[in-house]
Design a protein around this motif. Structure first.
Motif, mmCIF file in Angstrom:
data_model
loop_
_atom_site.group_PDB
_atom_site.id
_atom_site.type_symbol
_atom_site.label_atom_id
_atom_site.label_comp_id
_atom_site.label_asym_id
_atom_site.label_seq_id
_atom_site.Cartn_x
_atom_site.Cartn_y
_atom_site.Cartn_z
ATOM 1 N N TRP A 1 0.930 -1.253 -0.134
ATOM 2 C CA TRP A 1 -0.097 -0.052 -0.010
ATOM 3 C C TRP A 1 0.927 1.223 -0.217
ATOM 4 N N GLY A 2 0.170 2.075 -0.720
ATOM 5 C CA GLY A 2 1.099 3.396 -1.058
ATOM 6 C C GLY A 2 2.517 3.398 -1.841
ATOM 7 N N ILE A 3 2.756 2.000 -2.130
ATOM 8 C CA ILE A 3 3.917 2.094 -2.864
ATOM 9 C C ILE A 3 3.743 1.399 -4.397
ATOM 10 N N GLY A 4 3.254 0.044 -4.284
ATOM 11 C CA GLY A 4 3.235 -0.627 -5.732
ATOM 12 C C GLY A 4 2.841 -2.268 -5.464
ATOM 13 N N TYR A 5 3.687 -2.982 -6.092
ATOM 14 C CA TYR A 5 3.333 -4.643 -6.017
ATOM 15 C C TYR A 5 4.605 -5.206 -5.907
ATOM 16 N N ARG A 6 4.478 -6.423 -5.238
ATOM 17 C CA ARG A 6 5.576 -7.515 -5.178
ATOM 18 C C ARG A 6 4.906 -8.657 -5.409
ATOM 19 N N PHE A 7 5.846 -9.688 -5.920
ATOM 20 C CA PHE A 7 5.457 -11.350 -6.183
ATOM 21 C C PHE A 7 5.921 -11.942 -4.897
ATOM 22 N N ILE A 8 4.750 -12.720 -4.384
ATOM 23 C CA ILE A 8 5.176 -13.467 -3.009
ATOM 24 C C ILE A 8 4.614 -14.823 -3.109
ATOM 25 N N GLY A 9 4.523 -15.160 -4.468
ATOM 26 C CA GLY A 9 4.358 -16.782 -4.891
ATOM 27 C C GLY A 9 5.345 -17.546 -4.205
ATOM 28 N N GLU A 10 4.901 -18.686 -3.363
ATOM 29 C CA GLU A 10 5.713 -19.758 -2.640
ATOM 30 C C GLU A 10 6.073 -20.754 -3.797
ATOM 31 N N GLU A 11 7.518 -20.673 -4.344
ATOM 32 C CA GLU A 11 7.928 -21.676 -5.096
ATOM 33 C C GLU A 11 8.028 -22.889 -4.470
ATOM 34 N N ILE A 12 7.643 -24.246 -5.421
ATOM 35 C CA ILE A 12 7.872 -25.426 -4.991
ATOM 36 C C ILE A 12 8.948 -25.910 -5.619
ATOM 37 N N ILE A 13 9.873 -26.252 -4.819
ATOM 38 C CA ILE A 13 11.377 -27.146 -5.174
ATOM 39 C C ILE A 13 11.190 -28.407 -5.557
#
Length: 236
Positions: A224-236
């Motif tokens: 909020w107030g900044i932008g976006y980020r990717f938080i997907g939990e990668e499966i190894i």
């Protein structure tokens, strides 16, 4: 030993560029020369290179900005060549994604040695990366970066070109927050204007296709107030 690798040189000093290009061509490299940062960025987007040499003091777009933009899209080796020798400048260059820093004046032999070293590492990286071009995440998301295809629960999702570019830059830089302006200027190649809601609209469409509800985001989180980020939990 001859090489078929392509190198992009971004240097505004015509004499230095001529000397470097002549030397590297004799060693078998394919060299493209750009004299401004903007021209270098356009060349990078249009062609495939194995390494980029960037001067810091460039017209139209400075070398640090160019390094940052390239690093957001690629793991290609980035070498800064500059007359500036201050530690602070070198640290900033490395923080912006450069792999090495060569201070002018430098010997052509040292340049060749450093190029050879970084290209060897990049070849190993590519061989390793080819075995893992599909990233899988919790909750059913899969991204095939090579074929540019996205799946949700095994079903291919049709993304527009801009939606794919947004997902790519976010997923390739997990947990890094991007402002709306950064995303817009990087993808649309235009200066962001106040009141522009293009990124908001495209993120909303992308989330809908990924079945990613913003209030309980699994992949794209709003900062909020900044932008976006990717938080997907990668499966190894």
């Amino acid at each position: 030993m001859l090489s078929n690798e392509s190198i992009l040189l971004v240097e505004d000093d015509q004499e230095i560029a001529r000397i470097v290009c002549d030397h590297l061509r004799k060693e078998g490299y394919h060299i493209t020369w750009a004299s401004t940062g903007k021209e270098g960025w356009e060349d990078f987007k249009l062609n495939t290179y194995q390494l980029v040499l960037v001067d810091l003091m460039l017209p139209e777009m400075d070398g640090l900005t160019l390094c940052k933009k390239i690093r957001l899209e690629s793991e290609i080796p980035l070498l800064i060549i500059s007359a500036r020798h201050e530690d602070e400048t070198k640290i900033k260059g490395l923080d912006f994604g450069a792999d090495d820093y060569l201070t002018k004046p430098f010997s052509l032999e040292e340049l060749s040695a450093r190029l050879s070293s970084h290209l060897r590492r990049y070849r190993r990286y590519l061989r390793k990366d080819d075995q893992n071009v599909i990233s899988k995440y919790a909750h059913g998301l899969q991204i095939d970066f090579l074929k540019k295809v996205t799946y949700v629960n095994g079903e291919p999702i049709l993304l527009t070109t801009k939606e794919w570019e947004l997902l790519l830059i976010l997923a390739k830089n997990p947990f890094q927050t991007f402002s709306k302006s950064e995303l817009y200027e990087h993808i649309w190649q235009q200066e962001d204007m106040e009141g522009n809601n293009t990124i908001t609209v495209h993120i909303k469409s992308l989330r809908t296709k990924l079945h990613d509800v913003s209030r309980s985001a699994k992949y794209i989180q709003t900062v909020w107030g900044i932008g976006y980020r990717f938080i997907g939990e990668e499966i190894i």
